[in-house]
Design a protein around this motif. Structure first.
Motif, PDB file in Angstrom:
ATOM      1  N   ASN A  62      -7.002   2.590   2.607  1.00  0.00           N
ATOM      2  CA  ASN A  62      -5.594   2.588   2.995  1.00  0.00           C
ATOM      3  C   ASN A  62      -5.379   2.264   4.468  1.00  0.00           C
ATOM      4  OD1 ASN A  62      -4.970   3.314   0.388  1.00  0.00           O
ATOM      5  ND2 ASN A  62      -4.765   5.491   0.837  1.00  0.00           N
ATOM      6  N   LEU A  72      -2.849   4.188   9.046  1.00  0.00           N
ATOM      7  CA  LEU A  72      -2.619   3.709   7.680  1.00  0.00           C
ATOM      8  C   LEU A  72      -1.860   2.384   7.687  1.00  0.00           C
ATOM      9  CD1 LEU A  72      -1.669   6.766   5.442  1.00  0.00           C
ATOM     10  CD2 LEU A  72      -3.914   5.755   5.890  1.00  0.00           C
ATOM     11  N   PRO A  77       0.782  -1.234   0.000  1.00  0.00           N
ATOM     12  CA  PRO A  77       0.000   0.000   0.000  1.00  0.00           C
ATOM     13  C   PRO A  77       0.814   1.285   0.000  1.00  0.00           C
ATOM     14  CG  PRO A  77      -0.022  -0.976   2.175  1.00  0.00           C
ATOM     15  CD  PRO A  77       0.695  -1.945   1.270  1.00  0.00           C
ATOM     16  N   SER A  78       2.113   1.219   0.179  1.00  0.00           N
ATOM     17  CA  SER A  78       2.868   2.479   0.228  1.00  0.00           C
ATOM     18  C   SER A  78       2.815   3.215  -1.097  1.00  0.00           C
ATOM     19  CB  SER A  78       4.320   2.236   0.639  1.00  0.00           C
ATOM     20  OG  SER A  78       4.967   1.366  -0.262  1.00  0.00           O
ATOM     21  N   VAL A  82      -1.763  -6.136  -1.215  1.00  0.00           N
ATOM     22  CA  VAL A  82      -1.558  -7.218  -0.246  1.00  0.00           C
ATOM     23  C   VAL A  82      -0.835  -6.664   0.978  1.00  0.00           C
ATOM     24  CG1 VAL A  82      -1.539  -8.968  -2.069  1.00  0.00           C
ATOM     25  CG2 VAL A  82       0.631  -7.987  -1.264  1.00  0.00           C
ATOM     26  N   PRO A 131       1.221 -12.345   2.531  1.00  0.00           N
ATOM     27  CA  PRO A 131       1.251 -12.453   3.996  1.00  0.00           C
ATOM     28  C   PRO A 131      -0.115 -12.317   4.667  1.00  0.00           C
ATOM     29  CG  PRO A 131       2.822 -10.801   3.183  1.00  0.00           C
ATOM     30  CD  PRO A 131       1.878 -11.113   2.077  1.00  0.00           C
ATOM     31  N   LEU A 150       2.068  -1.993   8.909  1.00  0.00           N
ATOM     32  CA  LEU A 150       2.639  -3.231   8.374  1.00  0.00           C
ATOM     33  C   LEU A 150       4.136  -3.285   8.659  1.00  0.00           C
ATOM     34  CD1 LEU A 150       0.753  -3.214   4.998  1.00  0.00           C
ATOM     35  CD2 LEU A 150       0.730  -5.130   6.588  1.00  0.00           C
ATOM     36  N   MET A 159       1.748  -6.039   2.758  1.00  0.00           N
ATOM     37  CA  MET A 159       3.179  -5.769   2.955  1.00  0.00           C
ATOM     38  C   MET A 159       3.351  -4.291   2.663  1.00  0.00           C
ATOM     39  SD  MET A 159       4.552  -7.755  -0.463  1.00  0.00           S
ATOM     40  CE  MET A 159       4.228  -7.088  -2.124  1.00  0.00           C
ATOM     41  N   ALA A 160       4.171  -3.609   3.424  1.00  0.00           N
ATOM     42  CA  ALA A 160       4.225  -2.157   3.285  1.00  0.00           C
ATOM     43  C   ALA A 160       4.707  -1.744   1.900  1.00  0.00           C
ATOM     44  CB  ALA A 160       5.133  -1.561   4.364  1.00  0.00           C
ATOM     45  N   ARG A 161       5.729  -2.402   1.412  1.00  0.00           N
ATOM     46  CA  ARG A 161       6.253  -2.037   0.099  1.00  0.00           C
ATOM     47  C   ARG A 161       6.544  -3.291  -0.717  1.00  0.00           C
ATOM     48  NH1 ARG A 161      11.890   1.022   0.500  1.00  0.00           N
ATOM     49  NH2 ARG A 161      11.048   2.307   2.181  1.00  0.00           N
ATOM     50  N   SER A 186       0.439   1.380   5.691  1.00  0.00           N
ATOM     51  CA  SER A 186       1.882   1.535   5.494  1.00  0.00           C
ATOM     52  C   SER A 186       2.606   1.867   6.792  1.00  0.00           C
ATOM     53  CB  SER A 186       2.164   2.626   4.456  1.00  0.00           C
ATOM     54  OG  SER A 186       1.616   2.274   3.202  1.00  0.00           O
ATOM     55  N   GLY A 245       5.950  -9.630   4.991  1.00  0.00           N
ATOM     56  CA  GLY A 245       6.531  -8.509   4.260  1.00  0.00           C
ATOM     57  C   GLY A 245       6.950  -8.837   2.848  1.00  0.00           C
TER      58      GLY A 245
END
Lengths: 347, 347, 347, 347
Positions: free
Chosen positions: A192, D193, A181-182, A237, B238, D198, A239-241, D195, B199
């Motif tokens: 978000n 958020l 989502p970043s 999905v 994840p 996570l 995971m941040a990035r 981001s 992640g």
């Protein structure tokens, strides 16, 4: 003597990643960081992970605060760069991480973005093949560079070799991306929120509406396509990035698996940041976290008659800030790898 | 008077989910739970989330421990069901959650699984269209049922309406699935470790090698396909459970978007557990977590000439244990919805 | 001219992180990487994120393969270092990331680990205060260094300033840690599976049984405690790496909040890698991901009569491999910050 | 004949969870669902996981829309319930999931919340011990019930047995909670958020400022404490829902481990929803996901002189909506377990 740098939009995720990379770059010195509502605050309050830049304070984003630097990176919301850059010195190297200067087709801009159209700049994916070479060639003397969309550059890198070699059908391309989502930035919208994304896979922009589609098509035309079409679906999905792209294409009948592999390996043989993995190997996004690397795994599914590419990219690095920095290196005559790593942070 | 039930493989994830659903089913009484290395231990030690079954103790998995029940659910590793079920009474309803009895083609079995072939049973995806009706019809009198593979049934449900209606090209199917790792069970392998998956997005079985491919093809043949081919790529993401399938197909030229929508809506109009969402709506896996529901979002991408389906399923429920229970309900003449919910646990 | 380096246990998470850091270190050259079952394979097959080290091949872990290097890093399972290092040259700098050489008390070793006891080495947490200075002083001439346990060093750094200044009660310490599973390594055990950890918070070693407890007590004795006791509870949470320690202590009656803050700020005022955040600021683990930084947030809860410290550390960096590298820098007379960053990878 | 029910605040997470539970409750029929900005939309658009309630449409939250039901559940932001409920019929059972009616001390309300104080209602944690029995006794005839704060009830259930039995020191309590972000609702703030959350553990309300502290103290006074103090720290971790509380207390000197265990087991021996696990067993939040269960693991750390409790609760179920439903069951003379499960959704 380091180049003086300003980063506009320093409070966002792309801006933060630019700063993280710039902080480790031996030839750049960040002098100015700008923001909008956060102007006046110490950068460290907004980007608490950037300890080495604790001395910087955010200022307003204006032509005046950005002027007087040799390099300006813009990490602004779409539609904000165009007007601003008209006021910057033509000799200043300006790298825009937004979409404003990516599309060469005003029609595409109108259809997918809308608003004022400010024209296309040199496109910051140095490895993309063109008829006569690489996009890198256009970056060497550029003073205006458009960093790519993260999804767009990932898919373009994945499929361009097959287009270039004529081994895949440009009208039968399908890409499905698992993305963190970043890429959506710090936008305060319900989809978000962590509670919406944790433990779930969430599609968006389904059915041909995503803004990166014309950008992918443009890149594939650079590589030799005439009128490519692609079904493109991004899935958020937890995971941040990271982006894991599964991009498949119908194999041109009669093409051997060896010819397919040769097409991809030849295209990227000399590239430090784009690697085609050996047969049977496929990348994970963890392998490229924090790195400027695009890793491509390749398979030919004979039964389905398709080439399958799996490409892992860190959306904030090779997808955005790393691409911007690599392109700036090239434009300034520095080694393109300066300040960038090929090693991911895993696990 | 409730049916007496045994669950073999009660220590795994599929077995645990069967038990969770059975614990809330008004017409089933779990009397026996079996395991392998965990035999002799209280069930609650191995499945600590199943508080209401704290009175049960795991016993060995043998024909003797499984005999004497009206219903036997098997949740065993592939290759373990075949030999065992030969020893069970023909009047006993046996529902196998493994792959041993899914494939009608011994050739497919040999190519994708190998080992002894024990023949196909009635396939437990009641909603799948056949030439004359639904697979449900074959389940009504069945005493041997093969619950589906989670990925296979998800993709089959997504694409069967288009095959049935003749609006998509059966030779140009592409499916990419974001899946949670629980589908891999409790197998102690490096790729299943949390550190490998957190992640990151990780592909596996790329390029036409996944065992669910022939199962998908078989289901599409039920729906009317002759020789369907599909490019199928699963991506581990994840989240513990859930499947989000993006399955696309080339639209048969000249087909209207309305005809596409009608094909899907007509197929599932009367189904309590398969819902086609309104135009512009697409499901998230969180919407079906713990539920026996398959939610399908549908779009026609005119530019790419493809139908795009997004389907969300809980791999352990509608993908496995819920499908098994629903099928058992049908075989026993109970309402098919008994003990199952359409409501997901979100967020 | 760079120091020649060998890394033993290069296939694990700690070994991989050592290599990631070493790859970016200007004065170290990795010549040898060793493993156990993976010996004979290219490193890149086992650590696919380390692209810049693709030229290395794993060899067996023996005294012979490790000899002839100026620096040897060991990242082996507990109990494996002791015997091995007896065979290494006394002039070689050996840094052990395992527990074998951390504890000065053979009694503690026997109680919490067991097996042969090989004696304590200089302890690799340079910032820890001692009566007369810092542990750094003992590292300057060391040729044998024990890198710390990740949880132990995090808690010790968090509480040592209060012990040193005499403002907290050493018999009333409580630490609860949210930790990522990478600290458990690649051990193939059920609790380490992704399905067990995703979407859940899981405690382990509850009630005073964790092996890092004597190591914490030892560190607090360095700082001046006589017989410290601590309630220590680690909680596995769904993030691959990171430690967020909440360590609280009863305030010595009559101590002002200003005196508390002064104790912490004074202790770490000159440290490049340990930062006490301003009042009202508390760290997140994302802020230190990939960085060698320990960030400490500090509050005094007057109503509860306790000091509360929140400390964020990357367990694989400042908690293990970064501490090892920083200590090696010191032992070799290099700047301690060489090859290490204070900037985290966020988001 | 089912009780008619209205749910106010049906578009939020707590409201959604109430509806999920009510949809499976045999004696409640949801007739009215209210929202604020979402009024006028189908419920299913806002809560797409609640397929069985697809027939409901959100209406405005007013005394008029809520009147005429036998039971009204409120899931509104803090400060919104007080004024509204004054307009509801005194005979209507009103269960408030907000904080407005939890605190008996107007002083605490002013210190931790502020704004108008509307007085305390019967507190909806039936299992909490009082001098003469359980809070359940006060719920039997109640027509106004305050459902608990999720963190507060978790910690109170964990520690109340020790207070009741006099085996722990009420002035030396420490609780650290790993919590999912759904407790923060759908509030569009940066820290919520995905981001930001996570891959990270993020503290908030550190140092004695969290609003649930007076609520915990109040509950412990119910159990016999005079002036309890507690150090309370919540940590947001990357799981959508769940609370894992580590609550420790100094053991009253001379107390045996057996006496400790007896205190906890005696308190909850007859409770269907609060279970004390056997020695050496500790719960994970996955074990209670979707369930109305609180699982408590208990250890005595002799070396540290502390009792350690680990308690797992689903913040949206036992922490909020399940507690509300259980309390409503009791108030209406229904079996308290109706419509609630003790089985979690794991993995």
């Amino acid at each position: 003597m380091a180049f003086s740098v300003a980063v506009a939009g320093a409070s966002g995720y792309a801006g933060g990643e630019l700063l993280r990379l710039l902080a480790g770059h031996p030839e750049f010195e960040v002098r100015t960081v700008t923001a909008n509502s956060n102007a006046g605050h110490p950068l460290i309050d907004v980007q608490p992970h950037l300890r080495s830049l604790a001395h910087l304070t955010l200022v307003d984003t204006t032509p005046e605060t950005l002027s007087g630097h040799e390099v300006v990176f813009l990490a602004l919301p779409h539609g904000k760069s165009g007007e601003l850059t008209a006021h910057l010195n033509a000799d200043t190297l300006v790298v825009d991480c937004g979409a404003d200067h990516r599309l060469q087709s005003e029609e595409d801009w109108a259809a997918f973005y809308g608003g004022d159209y400010y024209g296309a700049w040199a496109y910051g994916v140095p490895e993309l093949p063109t008829g006569s070479g690489r996009l890198r060639d256009l970056l060497r003397s550029a003073r205006r560079i458009a960093a790519p969309g993260c999804n767009a550059s990932t898919v373009a890198l994945a499929l361009a070799p097959g287009i270039r070699a004529g081994v895949i059908d440009e009208t039968d391309l399908v890409a499905v991306l698992a993305v963190g989502p970043s890429g959506a930035g710090k936008s305060l919208k319900l989809p978000n929120l962590a509670s919406e994304i944790l433990g779930s896979a969430n599609p968006y922009a389904v059915g041909g509406t995503h803004r990166h589609i014309p950008e992918i098509q443009q890149s594939l035309r650079f590589a030799g396509a005439e009128n490519p079409t692609i079904s493109f679906t991004p899935i958020i999905v937890p995971m941040a990035r990271g982006i894991l792209s599964t991009a498949t294409a119908r194999l041109v009948p009669g093409t051997s698996a060896a010819a397919v592999r040769a097409a991809w390996e030849d295209t990227y043989a000399d590239e430090p940041f784009v690697h085609v993995l050996p047969p049977g190997h496929f990348p994970r996004t963890a392998d490229v976290l924090g790195a400027n690397t695009a890793l491509i795994g390749l398979a030919v599914d004979e039964a389905a008659g398709r080439v399958v590419t799996i490409t892992a990219v860190d959306n904030l690095v090779k997808g955005t800030a790393g691409a911007a920095l690599q392109s700036a290196n090239i434009a300034l005559g520095l080694p393109q790898t300066l300040g960038l790593t090929t090693n991911g942070v895993a696990p």
